[in-house]
Enzyme design. Structure first.
Site, mmCIF file in Angstrom:
data_model
loop_
_atom_site.group_PDB
_atom_site.id
_atom_site.type_symbol
_atom_site.label_atom_id
_atom_site.label_comp_id
_atom_site.label_asym_id
_atom_site.label_seq_id
_atom_site.Cartn_x
_atom_site.Cartn_y
_atom_site.Cartn_z
ATOM 1 N N HIS A 1 52.414 64.643 30.774
ATOM 2 C CA HIS A 1 52.819 65.149 32.473
ATOM 3 C C HIS A 1 51.550 64.829 33.415
ATOM 4 C CE1 HIS A 1 50.845 69.003 30.769
ATOM 5 N NE2 HIS A 1 50.628 69.109 31.703
ATOM 6 N N GLU B 1 53.923 68.870 36.823
ATOM 7 C CA GLU B 1 53.699 70.409 36.679
ATOM 8 C C GLU B 1 52.989 70.710 37.938
ATOM 9 O OE1 GLU B 1 50.371 71.379 34.086
ATOM 10 O OE2 GLU B 1 50.635 73.382 34.388
ATOM 11 N N HIS C 1 45.175 67.268 36.863
ATOM 12 C CA HIS C 1 44.625 66.514 35.505
ATOM 13 C C HIS C 1 46.058 65.703 34.982
ATOM 14 C CE1 HIS C 1 47.093 70.664 34.355
ATOM 15 N NE2 HIS C 1 47.379 69.997 33.470
#
Lengths: 134, 134
Positions: free
Chosen positions: A79, A130, A7
């Site tokens: 992010h 991430e 994502h």
């Protein structure tokens, strides 16, 4: 090592208003808001078919996105989350390459119930990264 | 209306160094650098399997990413590109909803040889949005 883009997270000051932009203006499909007190955010996911956009609104005191929204009051990309098969192996490879893993390097359980780690933006082209084990 | 996430663009000051981060540190697969003088950038694409990361380095005078890199000298996420089936219909729907389309609203031919438009970040959660007809 690098897997799929799980994502892109966008931090927003107002989740309802942000959801309306994607739902009404852009015609996207959204999930219901999900409060994640242990992560200090409320999230809405947008399914683009191949990946997801994660809208993040601060929840409670000391939200990890509060400082970002102070600098970017209208919101912004926060992010990128990439999938990895083995998060411990990925962490060890990155640390051996001199990259900084945030926190104490122990994976936490992320929004999808999977182990996650965050990498220092200064080591990754100014982008907070991430990693999520899938 | 909103289709797949075609790519996430990251503006970088040094494409060779940025490519090394993704290739060597993150173990990703990259394309060869491609100079796009008409867009004022040199690009490298990273295939994540489900979507792409586009690394952008300024090319020539007046690059459209020069101002962004002045504000973000280490680089950073620059825009999101979503696919749409009909870019003229998408543009007209967005304009009717009050969203600002950059330039004169006429699609240009983007890095993939397809018509593209950019939308104003202030209308889209602080994120520059590109639409690409596929």
């Amino acid at each position: 090592m690098l897997g799929r883009l799980n994502h892109v997270a966008i931090a927003v000051p107002d989740l309802a208003a942000a959801s309306a932009v994607y739902r009404d203006t852009l015609g996207a499909k959204l999930t219901e808001p999900q409060a994640l007190p242990e992560h200090g955010v409320t999230v809405v996911f947008i399914d683009t078919g191949n990946t997801k956009i994660e809208l993040l609104e601060p929840l409670g005191e000391g939200s990890p996105i509060a400082a970002f929204l102070e600098k970017n009051p209208a919101g912004g990309m926060h992010h990128l989350c990439y999938e990895v098969e083995d998060i411990i192996a990925a962490r060890d490879r990155l640390k051996a390459a001199g990259a900084r893993v945030l926190g104490d390097g122990t994976p936490k359980i992320g929004a999808h119930g999977k182990p996650v780690l965050f990498l220092h933006p200064k080591d990754f082209l100014g982008t907070l990264v991430e990693l999520e084990q899938v």
